[in-house]
Write a protein that holds these residues in place. Structure first.
Motif, mmCIF file in Angstrom:
data_model
loop_
_atom_site.group_PDB
_atom_site.id
_atom_site.type_symbol
_atom_site.label_atom_id
_atom_site.label_comp_id
_atom_site.label_asym_id
_atom_site.label_seq_id
_atom_site.Cartn_x
_atom_site.Cartn_y
_atom_site.Cartn_z
ATOM 1 N N LYS A 181 0.831 -1.214 0.000
ATOM 2 C CA LYS A 181 0.000 0.000 0.000
ATOM 3 C C LYS A 181 0.864 1.261 0.000
ATOM 4 N N GLY A 182 2.176 1.091 -0.120
ATOM 5 C CA GLY A 182 3.071 2.255 -0.164
ATOM 6 C C GLY A 182 3.362 2.855 1.205
ATOM 7 N N ILE A 183 3.068 2.099 2.274
ATOM 8 C CA ILE A 183 3.284 2.623 3.631
ATOM 9 C C ILE A 183 4.470 1.896 4.265
ATOM 10 N N LEU A 184 5.447 2.662 4.718
ATOM 11 C CA LEU A 184 6.656 2.098 5.331
ATOM 12 C C LEU A 184 6.539 2.223 6.847
ATOM 13 N N VAL A 185 6.912 1.150 7.544
ATOM 14 C CA VAL A 185 6.741 1.115 9.002
ATOM 15 C C VAL A 185 8.056 0.686 9.649
ATOM 16 N N ASN A 186 8.574 1.515 10.531
ATOM 17 C CA ASN A 186 9.831 1.188 11.218
ATOM 18 C C ASN A 186 9.732 1.541 12.695
ATOM 19 N N ALA A 187 10.664 0.985 13.458
ATOM 20 C CA ALA A 187 10.703 1.289 14.898
ATOM 21 C C ALA A 187 12.070 1.857 15.266
ATOM 22 N N ILE A 188 12.055 2.694 16.289
ATOM 23 C CA ILE A 188 13.289 3.233 16.865
ATOM 24 C C ILE A 188 13.422 2.634 18.258
ATOM 25 N N LEU A 189 14.644 2.227 18.604
ATOM 26 C CA LEU A 189 14.892 1.695 19.943
ATOM 27 C C LEU A 189 15.807 2.673 20.697
ATOM 28 N N PRO A 190 15.235 3.635 21.413
ATOM 29 C CA PRO A 190 16.109 4.535 22.171
ATOM 30 C C PRO A 190 16.743 3.789 23.347
ATOM 31 N N GLY A 191 17.958 4.216 23.676
ATOM 32 C CA GLY A 191 18.615 3.709 24.887
ATOM 33 C C GLY A 191 18.231 4.573 26.067
ATOM 34 N N MET A 192 19.219 5.075 26.805
ATOM 35 C CA MET A 192 18.921 5.917 27.976
ATOM 36 C C MET A 192 18.955 7.383 27.540
ATOM 37 N N ILE A 193 17.771 7.963 27.439
ATOM 38 C CA ILE A 193 17.637 9.327 26.905
ATOM 39 C C ILE A 193 17.209 10.257 28.044
ATOM 40 N N VAL A 194 17.740 11.462 28.046
ATOM 41 C CA VAL A 194 17.455 12.393 29.142
ATOM 42 C C VAL A 194 16.063 13.012 28.987
ATOM 43 N N THR A 195 15.094 12.413 29.670
ATOM 44 C CA THR A 195 13.722 12.954 29.722
ATOM 45 C C THR A 195 13.175 12.653 31.113
ATOM 46 N N ASP A 196 11.949 13.105 31.362
ATOM 47 C CA ASP A 196 11.303 12.825 32.658
ATOM 48 C C ASP A 196 11.221 11.317 32.905
ATOM 49 N N MET A 197 10.960 10.550 31.829
ATOM 50 C CA MET A 197 10.742 9.107 31.995
ATOM 51 C C MET A 197 11.950 8.402 32.614
ATOM 52 N N SER A 198 13.147 8.828 32.230
ATOM 53 C CA SER A 198 14.351 8.119 32.687
ATOM 54 C C SER A 198 14.963 8.747 33.940
ATOM 55 N N ALA A 199 14.340 9.826 34.464
ATOM 56 C CA ALA A 199 14.974 10.590 35.557
ATOM 57 C C ALA A 199 15.244 9.723 36.792
ATOM 58 N N ARG A 200 14.246 8.915 37.181
ATOM 59 C CA ARG A 200 14.397 8.132 38.419
ATOM 60 C C ARG A 200 15.523 7.109 38.310
ATOM 61 N N VAL A 201 15.550 6.410 37.204
ATOM 62 C CA VAL A 201 16.558 5.355 37.038
ATOM 63 C C VAL A 201 17.952 5.959 36.849
ATOM 64 N N ARG A 202 18.032 7.134 36.201
ATOM 65 C CA ARG A 202 19.344 7.785 36.063
ATOM 66 C C ARG A 202 19.859 8.217 37.426
ATOM 67 N N LYS A 203 18.931 8.673 38.285
ATOM 68 C CA LYS A 203 19.330 9.127 39.620
ATOM 69 C C LYS A 203 19.787 7.948 40.478
ATOM 70 N N ARG A 204 19.043 6.831 40.354
ATOM 71 C CA ARG A 204 19.303 5.664 41.199
ATOM 72 C C ARG A 204 20.534 4.874 40.766
ATOM 73 N N ALA A 205 20.719 4.746 39.442
ATOM 74 C CA ALA A 205 21.767 3.820 38.955
ATOM 75 C C ALA A 205 22.635 4.460 37.886
ATOM 76 N N GLY A 206 22.778 5.782 37.954
ATOM 77 C CA GLY A 206 23.479 6.539 36.908
ATOM 78 C C GLY A 206 24.855 5.998 36.549
ATOM 79 N N ASP A 207 25.710 5.780 37.558
ATOM 80 C CA ASP A 207 27.093 5.373 37.259
ATOM 81 C C ASP A 207 27.142 4.022 36.557
ATOM 82 N N LEU A 208 26.299 3.107 37.048
ATOM 83 C CA LEU A 208 26.248 1.765 36.463
ATOM 84 C C LEU A 208 25.788 1.842 35.004
ATOM 85 N N ILE A 209 24.771 2.656 34.779
ATOM 86 C CA ILE A 209 24.240 2.769 33.409
ATOM 87 C C ILE A 209 25.293 3.393 32.492
#
Ligand SMILES: NC(=O)c1ccc[n+]([C@@H]2O[C@H](COP(=O)([O-])OP(=O)(O)OC[C@H]3O[C@@H](n4cnc5c(N)ncnc54)[C@H](OP(=O)(O)O)[C@@H]3O)[C@@H](O)[C@H]2O)c1
Length: 253
Positions: A181-209
């Motif tokens: 149908k001429g429609i292309l579908v792809n996915a992106i796999l972000p790693g650890m990106i600086v946003t609200d979503m990752s704030a808690r885990v970056r704070k808790r395990a930043g050095d390890l990550i």
């Protein structure tokens, strides 16, 4: 010059919908799509203020619309509005997502359901309605923002990993079905990106990550947005069904 024109991403004349576009990665995708010339429809669920402020920051060529992507009646109404107001949709970026981390044995059913509903069901619903509109023009781009959690697992994320793994398989299946149908579908796999979503885990395990990221730093939302805009453009015309990491090398280390 032919080469110069070919290399430039030009989305003028295109209309794009970005789910969860008011904050974080989605916000940067909206900014980059608009600067490439697309008309950008910013979807939000709770962040009305952020959506309004982004719209006024960008100015001309934007629209905002509230809808919870996990609710079919709200998604249906959003697409009815897009059809009526914008007449067509060329690009869908399924970016909306949530996390509700907990260990398997302690995970509440509601946390499982919420993550699967927004991340997977929301991607399905928006893709279904968008594909219906795109088929009419025999062209379109769907970009699903999944996560490296689909392929590299962390403790406490069984719901999130299952949802994003589902998004990757969904992407592949859609790519096969929608290619004629001429429609292309792809996915992106972000790693650890600086946003609200990752704030808690970056704070808790930043050095390890950080020690697990070959590039030695977190990613910026702009770096995810750059791939989203490429995948939304004509430059990606022979790429479909792929899941591409933007992770500073995390998945290969
Ligand atoms: N940050 C990372 O490290 C990372 C890594 C891998 C993957 N990702 C993925 O990247 C995407 C964007 O995440 P982010 O980091 O930018 O997170 P974020 O800053 O927490 O933003 C999440 C976005 O999702 C929207 N959203 C949540 N529930 C929604 C719903 N039911 N309907 C519509 N929109 C909804 C939010 O909109 P409202 O505020 O309006 O509710 C918000 O705009 C997500 O799919 C996430 O899983 C992020």
């Amino acid at each position: 010059m032919i080469l110069g024109k070919w290399m430039r991403i030009d989305l003028s004349g295109k209309t794009a919908l970005v789910t969860g576009g008011a904050r974080g990665i989605g916000r940067q995708i909206c900014l980059k799509l608009r600067s490439a010339g697309a008309v950008v429809i910013i979807n939000y669920a709770k962040s009305a203020e952020a959506a309004i402020s982004l719209q006024s920051e960008i100015g001309h060529g934007t629209d905002i619309i509230k809808a919870d992507v996990s609710k079919e009646d709200e998604v249906g109404a959003m697409f009815d509005y897009i059809k009526k107001t914008h007449k067509k949709l060329d690009i869908l970026i399924n970016n909306a997502g949530v996390i509700k981390d907990n260990l398997l044995a302690a995970m509440e059913m509601s946390d499982w359901d919420k993550v699967l509903d927004v991340n997977l069901r929301g991607t399905f619903l928006c893709s279904k309605y968008a594909a219906g509109m795109m088929m009419a023009n025999h062209s379109g781009r769907i970009v699903n923002v999944a996560s490296i959690a689909a392929v590299k697992c962390s403790r406490g994320q069984v719901n999130y990993a299952a949802s994003k793994g589902g998004v990757v398989s969904f992407t592949r299946a859609c790519a096969v079905e929608l290619a004629p149908k001429g429609i292309l579908v792809n996915a992106i796999l972000p790693g650890m990106i600086v946003t609200d979503m990752s704030a808690r885990v970056r704070k808790r395990a930043g050095d390890l990550i950080l020690s697990s990221i070959p590039l030695g730093r977190y990613g910026a939302p702009e770096e995810v947005a750059a791939l989203a805009v490429f995948l939304a453009s004509d430059l990606s015309s022979y790429i479909t069904g792929q899941a591409i990491p933007v992770d500073g090398g995390m998945t290969v280390s």
